[in-house]
Design a protein around this motif. Structure first.
Motif, PDB file in Angstrom:
ATOM      1  N   LEU A  25      36.259  32.977  45.785  1.00 39.64           N
ATOM      2  CA  LEU A  25      37.206  33.577  46.739  1.00 39.64           C
ATOM      3  C   LEU A  25      38.276  34.386  46.006  1.00 39.64           C
ATOM      4  O   LEU A  25      38.818  35.346  46.554  1.00 39.64           O
ATOM      5  N   ASP A  26      38.555  33.989  44.769  1.00 39.44           N
ATOM      6  CA  ASP A  26      39.554  34.720  43.982  1.00 39.44           C
ATOM      7  C   ASP A  26      38.955  35.941  43.288  1.00 39.44           C
ATOM      8  O   ASP A  26      39.638  36.603  42.506  1.00 39.44           O
ATOM      9  N   GLY A  27      37.666  36.178  43.511  1.00 41.85           N
ATOM     10  CA  GLY A  27      37.071  37.406  42.983  1.00 41.85           C
ATOM     11  C   GLY A  27      36.029  37.215  41.898  1.00 41.85           C
ATOM     12  O   GLY A  27      35.391  38.170  41.479  1.00 41.85           O
ATOM     13  N   ASP A  28      35.837  35.972  41.420  1.00 40.66           N
ATOM     14  CA  ASP A  28      34.832  35.736  40.376  1.00 40.66           C
ATOM     15  C   ASP A  28      33.487  35.452  41.037  1.00 40.66           C
ATOM     16  O   ASP A  28      33.089  34.311  41.211  1.00 40.66           O
ATOM     17  N   GLU A  29      32.781  36.513  41.387  1.00 39.14           N
ATOM     18  CA  GLU A  29      31.557  36.326  42.171  1.00 39.14           C
ATOM     19  C   GLU A  29      30.416  35.704  41.374  1.00 39.14           C
ATOM     20  O   GLU A  29      29.504  35.122  41.955  1.00 39.14           O
TER      21      GLU A  29
ATOM     22  N   ARG B 202      28.670  34.300  52.878  1.00 42.62           N
ATOM     23  CA  ARG B 202      29.400  35.062  53.898  1.00 42.62           C
ATOM     24  C   ARG B 202      30.555  34.246  54.486  1.00 42.62           C
ATOM     25  O   ARG B 202      31.593  34.780  54.813  1.00 42.62           O
ATOM     26  N   ALA B 203      30.305  32.951  54.650  1.00 43.48           N
ATOM     27  CA  ALA B 203      31.278  32.103  55.359  1.00 43.48           C
ATOM     28  C   ALA B 203      32.126  31.288  54.393  1.00 43.48           C
ATOM     29  O   ALA B 203      32.753  30.317  54.802  1.00 43.48           O
ATOM     30  N   LEU B 204      32.152  31.675  53.144  1.00 44.74           N
ATOM     31  CA  LEU B 204      32.815  30.863  52.127  1.00 44.74           C
ATOM     32  C   LEU B 204      34.289  30.609  52.438  1.00 44.74           C
ATOM     33  O   LEU B 204      34.829  29.563  52.086  1.00 44.74           O
ATOM     34  N   ASP B 205      34.933  31.565  53.085  1.00 43.44           N
ATOM     35  CA  ASP B 205      36.367  31.382  53.389  1.00 43.44           C
ATOM     36  C   ASP B 205      36.577  30.347  54.487  1.00 43.44           C
ATOM     37  O   ASP B 205      37.698  29.899  54.705  1.00 43.44           O
TER      38      ASP B 205
ATOM     39  N   ARG C  71      29.189  42.313  52.309  1.00 40.61           N
ATOM     40  CA  ARG C  71      30.622  42.621  52.358  1.00 40.61           C
ATOM     41  C   ARG C  71      31.263  41.620  53.305  1.00 40.61           C
ATOM     42  O   ARG C  71      31.612  41.956  54.438  1.00 40.61           O
ATOM     43  N   PRO C  72      31.373  40.353  52.886  1.00 37.58           N
ATOM     44  CA  PRO C  72      31.918  39.343  53.803  1.00 37.58           C
ATOM     45  C   PRO C  72      33.374  39.632  54.163  1.00 37.58           C
ATOM     46  O   PRO C  72      34.078  40.299  53.402  1.00 37.58           O
TER      47      PRO C  72
ATOM     48  N   HIS D 247      39.363  41.280  53.081  1.00 39.74           N
ATOM     49  CA  HIS D 247      40.780  40.975  53.217  1.00 39.74           C
ATOM     50  C   HIS D 247      41.474  41.106  51.879  1.00 39.74           C
ATOM     51  O   HIS D 247      41.012  40.589  50.878  1.00 39.74           O
ATOM     52  N   GLY D 248      42.606  41.785  51.884  1.00 45.15           N
ATOM     53  CA  GLY D 248      43.416  41.847  50.675  1.00 45.15           C
ATOM     54  C   GLY D 248      42.837  42.743  49.607  1.00 45.15           C
ATOM     55  O   GLY D 248      43.317  42.776  48.504  1.00 45.15           O
ATOM     56  N   GLN D 249      41.779  43.457  49.954  1.00 43.34           N
ATOM     57  CA  GLN D 249      41.202  44.373  48.986  1.00 43.34           C
ATOM     58  C   GLN D 249      41.203  45.764  49.580  1.00 43.34           C
ATOM     59  O   GLN D 249      40.277  46.155  50.283  1.00 43.34           O
ATOM     60  N   SER D 250      42.276  46.529  49.369  1.00 45.59           N
ATOM     61  CA  SER D 250      42.317  47.876  49.911  1.00 45.59           C
ATOM     62  C   SER D 250      41.769  48.820  48.861  1.00 45.59           C
ATOM     63  O   SER D 250      41.993  48.643  47.670  1.00 45.59           O
TER      64      SER D 250
END
Lengths: 191, 199
Positions: free
Chosen positions: A14-18, A59-62, B88-89, B94-97
């Protein structure tokens, strides 16, 4: 370095480390595929659906609630996906109560085995078929738990959380399920 | 009443719900995977005499079931990651412009400021629709600036007279000046932390 927990991996993604998602996939891929394979009785379909399950989870990780275990969430998604797939096939019996009589699960596969000898060499198709049939003939409430425990490799606590059952009930049902299997397979489980 | 799925009913074995067997079942379940010979395994598991056969039966069952498990192909994770890369979930959006969006907004702002500055400096835009728009813009800016100036002048006058009443009032005002932004910062941090926990 200590292995990161599932929840830490989810937060990292979620913090960007895919790439952390790969770790989650590697951690669960065999368990999810084996569980789906038991439910669908089709390895190719199980692998394809397992990929779909991982994508759905991504997709639903959040929406993952860290107060629950990631594993139970993942297997709930997998279970729902399998049930949807079975419904689409119009084979209601597969996931519920009707016993399986054939060996449509793919009795010709070579199964890898990590069991100790002499059972580690258990590639006997007849024995494998007998076990599959015996599991399939269990009543749904036992079979479901046996599948989660022995194919999904979930812990008792994870199963209790997933099925929203008391831990003692899970232990009892698994015990009885295994006893039923042992009774049915008595001829196959000897030296 | 006999239930068809009841182990005791189907096997006629009243000992199945024996707590000792239940405990053994769980011990075997927790420890079945081992390369030890049966005898060594039983010894390691400290199976009581008389329960050895039961334990071995359970172990054989576990091995039999485990032999049905399959391993996924090595490419499985790569295939999943390839599919995920196309996703592109909502949470990733969100938070990525996009930098382009920021650049466009900045360009519009700079352009608007430049036009306003030119108009305020009395630049000649000729006549016609463009001149009308320019006049409107100039009037709006002038009116807005005048209103803002007047109101802040009023507020400033009131504040100045209040601050001069005593040193305590001045100290209180200074404290408020520091506390208010600190409160907003703390509030924002707490909201961020709560959102992180929810995730």
């Amino acid at each position: 370095m200590a292995q990161r927990t599932d929840e830490e991996l989810v937060q990292a993604i979620l913090d960007g480390d895919e790439e952390s998602f790969r770790d989650l996939v590697l951690r669960y891929q065999n368990r999810v595929v084996n569980y789906l394979n038991r439910m669908l009785r089709d390895l190719d379909e199980a692998q394809e659906l397992a990929q779909e399950v991982f994508v759905r989870v991504y997709r639903a990780l959040d929406r993952f609630d860290p107060s629950y275990r990631f594993s139970t969430w993942l297997f709930r998604v997998a279970q729902n996906a399998a049930i949807d797939r079975i419904r689409k096939r119009r084979l209601v019996m597969v996931s519920l109560n009707r016993p399986e009589t054939g060996s449509s699960e793919g009795g010709e596969w070579e199964f890898p085995s990590d069991c100790p000898t002499p059972y580690g060499e258990l590639r006997n198709l007849e024995r494998g078929g007998a076990i599959r049939r015996a599991v399939a003939e269990l009543k749904g409430e036992y079979r479901e738990l046996i599948e989660l425990r022995h194919f999904g490799e979930l812990s008792y606590e994870e199963i209790a959380e997933l099925k929203e059952m008391p831990l003692g009930t899970v232990k009892n049902k698994l015990f009885r399920g295994r006893q039923m299997l042992k009774g049915k397979l008595a001829d196959y489980l000897t030296d | 009443m006999k239930r068809p799925d009841d182990t005791r009913a189907t096997r006629g074995d009243e000992t199945l719900d024996d707590p000792g067997l239940l405990a053994l079942d769980q011990r075997v379940d927790a420890a079945w995977e081992s390369d030890d010979e049966d005898g060594v395994w039983l010894e390691r598991l400290a199976v009581e005499e008389g329960l050895a056969e039961e334990a071995l039966g359970l172990r054989r069952l576990q091995c039999g079931i485990a032999s049905l498990r399959v391993s996924v192909p090595a490419s499985f994770a790569d295939q999943v990651m390839a599919r995920v890369a196309d996703e592109r979930p909502a949470w990733r959006r969100h938070g990525q412009s996009s930098p382009l969006a920021w650049l466009a907004a900045a360009a519009v702002l700079v352009g608007a400021l430049a036009v306003t500055a030119m108009l305020a400096a009395g630049a000649d835009v000729g006549s016609g629709p463009l001149a009308t728009v320019a006049d409107l813009l100039t009037a709006s800016v002038a009116a807005g600036a005048g209103l803002l100036g007047a109101s802040w002048r009023g507020v400033g006058t009131i504040a100045a007279s209040w601050l001069q009443t005593s040193p305590e009032t001045f100290a209180l005002a200074a404290l408020l000046l520091v506390a208010a932004p600190a409160w907003f910062v703390l509030r924002a941090a707490r909201a961020r932390s709560a959102a992180s926990r929810r995730r």
